[in-house]
Enzyme design. Sequence first.
Site, PDB file in Angstrom:
ATOM      1  N   TRP A  28     -18.768 -27.363  14.032  1.00 22.08           N
ATOM      2  CA  TRP A  28     -17.364 -27.311  14.476  1.00 22.08           C
ATOM      3  C   TRP A  28     -16.480 -28.193  13.576  1.00 22.08           C
ATOM      4  CZ3 TRP A  28     -17.013 -26.051  20.200  1.00 22.08           C
ATOM      5  CH2 TRP A  28     -15.715 -25.694  20.561  1.00 22.08           C
ATOM      6  N   ARG A  52     -16.625 -28.944  10.599  1.00 23.85           N
ATOM      7  CA  ARG A  52     -16.342 -28.451   9.252  1.00 23.85           C
ATOM      8  C   ARG A  52     -14.951 -27.829   9.198  1.00 23.85           C
ATOM      9  NH1 ARG A  52     -19.836 -27.534   5.575  1.00 23.85           N
ATOM     10  NH2 ARG A  52     -17.937 -27.898   4.430  1.00 23.85           N
ATOM     11  N   HIS A  53     -14.378 -27.563  10.367  1.00 30.31           N
ATOM     12  CA  HIS A  53     -13.044 -26.955  10.419  1.00 30.31           C
ATOM     13  C   HIS A  53     -12.014 -28.064  10.286  1.00 30.31           C
ATOM     14  CE1 HIS A  53     -14.383 -22.827  11.349  1.00 30.31           C
ATOM     15  NE2 HIS A  53     -15.463 -23.512  11.670  1.00 30.31           N
ATOM     16  N   SER A  80     -18.474 -42.136  21.050  1.00 30.83           N
ATOM     17  CA  SER A  80     -19.121 -43.022  20.080  1.00 30.83           C
ATOM     18  C   SER A  80     -20.464 -43.524  20.576  1.00 30.83           C
ATOM     19  CB  SER A  80     -18.220 -44.223  19.791  1.00 30.83           C
ATOM     20  OG  SER A  80     -18.953 -45.173  19.042  1.00 30.83           O
ATOM     21  N   ARG A 106     -21.920 -45.799  18.990  1.00 37.53           N
ATOM     22  CA  ARG A 106     -21.917 -47.239  18.681  1.00 37.53           C
ATOM     23  C   ARG A 106     -21.470 -48.010  19.903  1.00 37.53           C
ATOM     24  NH1 ARG A 106     -18.585 -49.354  13.764  1.00 37.53           N
ATOM     25  NH2 ARG A 106     -20.066 -51.062  13.906  1.00 37.53           N
ATOM     26  N   ARG A 127      -2.938 -20.831  14.453  1.00 38.51           N
ATOM     27  CA  ARG A 127      -3.390 -20.249  13.178  1.00 38.51           C
ATOM     28  C   ARG A 127      -4.805 -20.730  12.853  1.00 38.51           C
ATOM     29  NH1 ARG A 127      -0.652 -20.984   7.180  1.00 38.51           N
ATOM     30  NH2 ARG A 127      -1.656 -19.138   6.263  1.00 38.51           N
ATOM     31  N   ASN A 144      -8.536 -18.841  12.833  1.00 37.96           N
ATOM     32  CA  ASN A 144      -9.498 -18.942  11.717  1.00 37.96           C
ATOM     33  C   ASN A 144     -10.880 -19.326  12.250  1.00 37.96           C
ATOM     34  OD1 ASN A 144     -10.182 -19.103   8.799  1.00 37.96           O
ATOM     35  ND2 ASN A 144     -10.425 -21.283   9.244  1.00 37.96           N
ATOM     36  N   ARG A 155     -16.345 -18.077  13.955  1.00 35.85           N
ATOM     37  CA  ARG A 155     -17.371 -18.591  14.884  1.00 35.85           C
ATOM     38  C   ARG A 155     -17.582 -17.710  16.107  1.00 35.85           C
ATOM     39  NH1 ARG A 155     -20.158 -22.139  11.690  1.00 35.85           N
ATOM     40  NH2 ARG A 155     -18.749 -23.642  10.745  1.00 35.85           N
TER      41      ARG A 155
HETATM   42  C1  FAD Z   1     -21.637 -18.251   9.413  1.00 36.69           C
HETATM   43  C2  FAD Z   1     -21.288 -19.534   8.732  1.00 36.69           C
HETATM   44  C3  FAD Z   1     -22.226 -20.164   7.915  1.00 36.69           C
HETATM   45  C4  FAD Z   1     -21.909 -21.359   7.268  1.00 36.69           C
HETATM   46  N1  FAD Z   1     -22.843 -21.965   6.476  1.00 36.69           N
HETATM   47  C5  FAD Z   1     -22.537 -23.110   5.840  1.00 36.69           C
HETATM   48  C6  FAD Z   1     -23.503 -23.775   5.001  1.00 36.69           C
HETATM   49  O1  FAD Z   1     -24.627 -23.327   4.845  1.00 36.69           O
HETATM   50  N2  FAD Z   1     -23.147 -24.934   4.400  1.00 36.69           N
HETATM   51  C7  FAD Z   1     -21.882 -25.465   4.522  1.00 36.69           C
HETATM   52  O2  FAD Z   1     -21.600 -26.501   3.927  1.00 36.69           O
HETATM   53  N3  FAD Z   1     -20.967 -24.868   5.321  1.00 36.69           N
HETATM   54  C8  FAD Z   1     -21.253 -23.731   5.963  1.00 36.69           C
HETATM   55  N4  FAD Z   1     -20.320 -23.142   6.773  1.00 36.69           N
HETATM   56  C9  FAD Z   1     -19.027 -23.806   6.958  1.00 36.69           C
HETATM   57  C10 FAD Z   1     -17.926 -23.137   6.111  1.00 36.69           C
HETATM   58  O3  FAD Z   1     -18.220 -23.257   4.726  1.00 36.69           O
HETATM   59  C11 FAD Z   1     -16.569 -23.789   6.396  1.00 36.69           C
HETATM   60  O4  FAD Z   1     -16.632 -25.154   6.054  1.00 36.69           O
HETATM   61  C12 FAD Z   1     -16.165 -23.698   7.860  1.00 36.69           C
HETATM   62  O5  FAD Z   1     -16.409 -22.417   8.362  1.00 36.69           O
HETATM   63  C13 FAD Z   1     -14.690 -24.060   8.010  1.00 36.69           C
HETATM   64  O6  FAD Z   1     -13.932 -22.967   7.557  1.00 36.69           O
HETATM   65  P1  FAD Z   1     -12.502 -23.146   6.870  1.00 36.69           P
HETATM   66  O7  FAD Z   1     -12.610 -23.951   5.617  1.00 36.69           O
HETATM   67  O8  FAD Z   1     -11.893 -21.778   6.746  1.00 36.69           O
HETATM   68  O9  FAD Z   1     -11.708 -23.937   8.023  1.00 36.69           O
HETATM   69  P2  FAD Z   1     -10.730 -25.176   7.885  1.00 36.69           P
HETATM   70  O10 FAD Z   1     -11.411 -26.313   7.220  1.00 36.69           O
HETATM   71  O11 FAD Z   1     -10.148 -25.409   9.262  1.00 36.69           O
HETATM   72  O12 FAD Z   1      -9.604 -24.665   6.925  1.00 36.69           O
HETATM   73  C14 FAD Z   1      -8.680 -23.651   7.350  1.00 36.69           C
HETATM   74  C15 FAD Z   1      -8.101 -22.992   6.104  1.00 36.69           C
HETATM   75  O13 FAD Z   1      -7.312 -23.955   5.393  1.00 36.69           O
HETATM   76  C16 FAD Z   1      -7.463 -23.756   3.994  1.00 36.69           C
HETATM   77  N5  FAD Z   1      -8.060 -24.969   3.407  1.00 36.69           N
HETATM   78  C17 FAD Z   1      -8.564 -26.031   4.095  1.00 36.69           C
HETATM   79  N6  FAD Z   1      -8.996 -26.975   3.234  1.00 36.69           N
HETATM   80  C18 FAD Z   1      -8.780 -26.485   1.993  1.00 36.69           C
HETATM   81  C19 FAD Z   1      -9.032 -26.972   0.693  1.00 36.69           C
HETATM   82  N7  FAD Z   1      -9.625 -28.144   0.464  1.00 36.69           N
HETATM   83  N8  FAD Z   1      -8.677 -26.222  -0.352  1.00 36.69           N
HETATM   84  C20 FAD Z   1      -8.087 -25.019  -0.178  1.00 36.69           C
HETATM   85  N9  FAD Z   1      -7.835 -24.471   1.036  1.00 36.69           N
HETATM   86  C21 FAD Z   1      -8.182 -25.188   2.109  1.00 36.69           C
HETATM   87  C22 FAD Z   1      -8.366 -22.529   3.817  1.00 36.69           C
HETATM   88  O14 FAD Z   1      -7.535 -21.383   3.721  1.00 36.69           O
HETATM   89  C23 FAD Z   1      -9.142 -22.487   5.093  1.00 36.69           C
HETATM   90  O15 FAD Z   1      -9.634 -21.209   5.438  1.00 36.69           O
HETATM   91  C24 FAD Z   1     -20.620 -21.957   7.435  1.00 36.69           C
HETATM   92  C25 FAD Z   1     -19.689 -21.299   8.248  1.00 36.69           C
HETATM   93  C26 FAD Z   1     -20.012 -20.125   8.904  1.00 36.69           C
HETATM   94  C27 FAD Z   1     -18.978 -19.473   9.783  1.00 36.69           C
END
Ligand code: FAD
Length: 229
Positions: free
Chosen positions: A81, A83-84, A93, A95, A181, A185, A190
């Site tokens: 989660w 990663r978003h 925490s 800690r 938005r 995404n 997910r």
């Molecule tokens: C089925 C599945 C498998 C996955 N497997 C892996 C894995 O093996 N390893 C791994 O590390 N991750 C993995 N992920 C995580 C994936 O790579 C994304 O980090 C995660 O889904 C968040 O997506 P997002 O970047 O679109 O969302 P958010 O981080 O919320 O970003 C939203 C949007 O903002 C823009 N944005 C945000 N940050 C930037 C930036 N720095 N530069 C340019 N545009 C940006 C993009 O348009 C992005 O779509 C997986 C995800 C899914 C759904």
Amino acid sequence: MIPETGIRVLDHGFVRLDGAMADDLSVVNGARVSFARRKEEMDESDEGLIRFLMRDRHGTPFEHNSFRFHIRCPIFVAREWMRHRVGSFNEFSLRYAKASDDFYVPDPDDVRSQVGKPGAYSFEPVPEDVAETARERLRAVYDTAYRTYQELVELGVARELARCALPVGAYTEFYWTVNARSLMNFLSLRNAETAQREIRRYAEACERFLEEKMPVTYAAFVANDRTAP
Ligand SMILES: Cc1cc2nc3c(=O)[nH]c(=O)nc-3n(C[C@H](O)[C@H](O)[C@H](O)COP(=O)(O)OP(=O)(O)OC[C@H]3O[C@@H](n4cnc5c(N)ncnc54)[C@H](O)[C@@H]3O)c2cc1C
């Protein structure tokens, strides 16, 4: 404990909408300010406007709102989660507070095998005895892990270190504030067949709240093949 207003997810988890400032009109007014216009109530043309914005991926008008979720989920779900990046998180925490003894044990139907190659896996049911063995083994690991954690804390080891004994099936809690938005995404990635089943259950619950608060936006999102604008 599951709060009354929450949707129960997995064996000890929930999704609860702690607060929201979210309606379809905010999308309409975000877009119509380009023409110095403002609406007090939605009409049919506004619904058409939302569908157009969604279809043509004019995303920014969908950012003038917020959903504040309170989530309880296993740590491995929280890892996925968080990663978003577009959104704000605050997490329980280990800690400062003592870990609970809630750990995720999948239902027998959720114990599955993984067949195929990376990128094209399918997840197949396993025989009943395999499901039961998996559940027993997980419970045994959790018991040992939690006992070790408690022993270390009782010996005076800092909680921030004692937590090393806890597996990723342990439950955590966090608040997540996000706009529509970014929420869409999240949902497109997910609440999808390719997502891990456990986070998908949570995404399904979050989706119910988007549908309730922003029904026109939600319908346009679904009609647009669940592509976030
Ligand atoms: C089925 C599945 C498998 C996955 N497997 C892996 C894995 O093996 N390893 C791994 O590390 N991750 C993995 N992920 C995580 C994936 O790579 C994304 O980090 C995660 O889904 C968040 O997506 P997002 O970047 O679109 O969302 P958010 O981080 O919320 O970003 C939203 C949007 O903002 C823009 N944005 C945000 N940050 C930037 C930036 N720095 N530069 C340019 N545009 C940006 C993009 O348009 C992005 O779509 C997986 C995800 C899914 C759904």
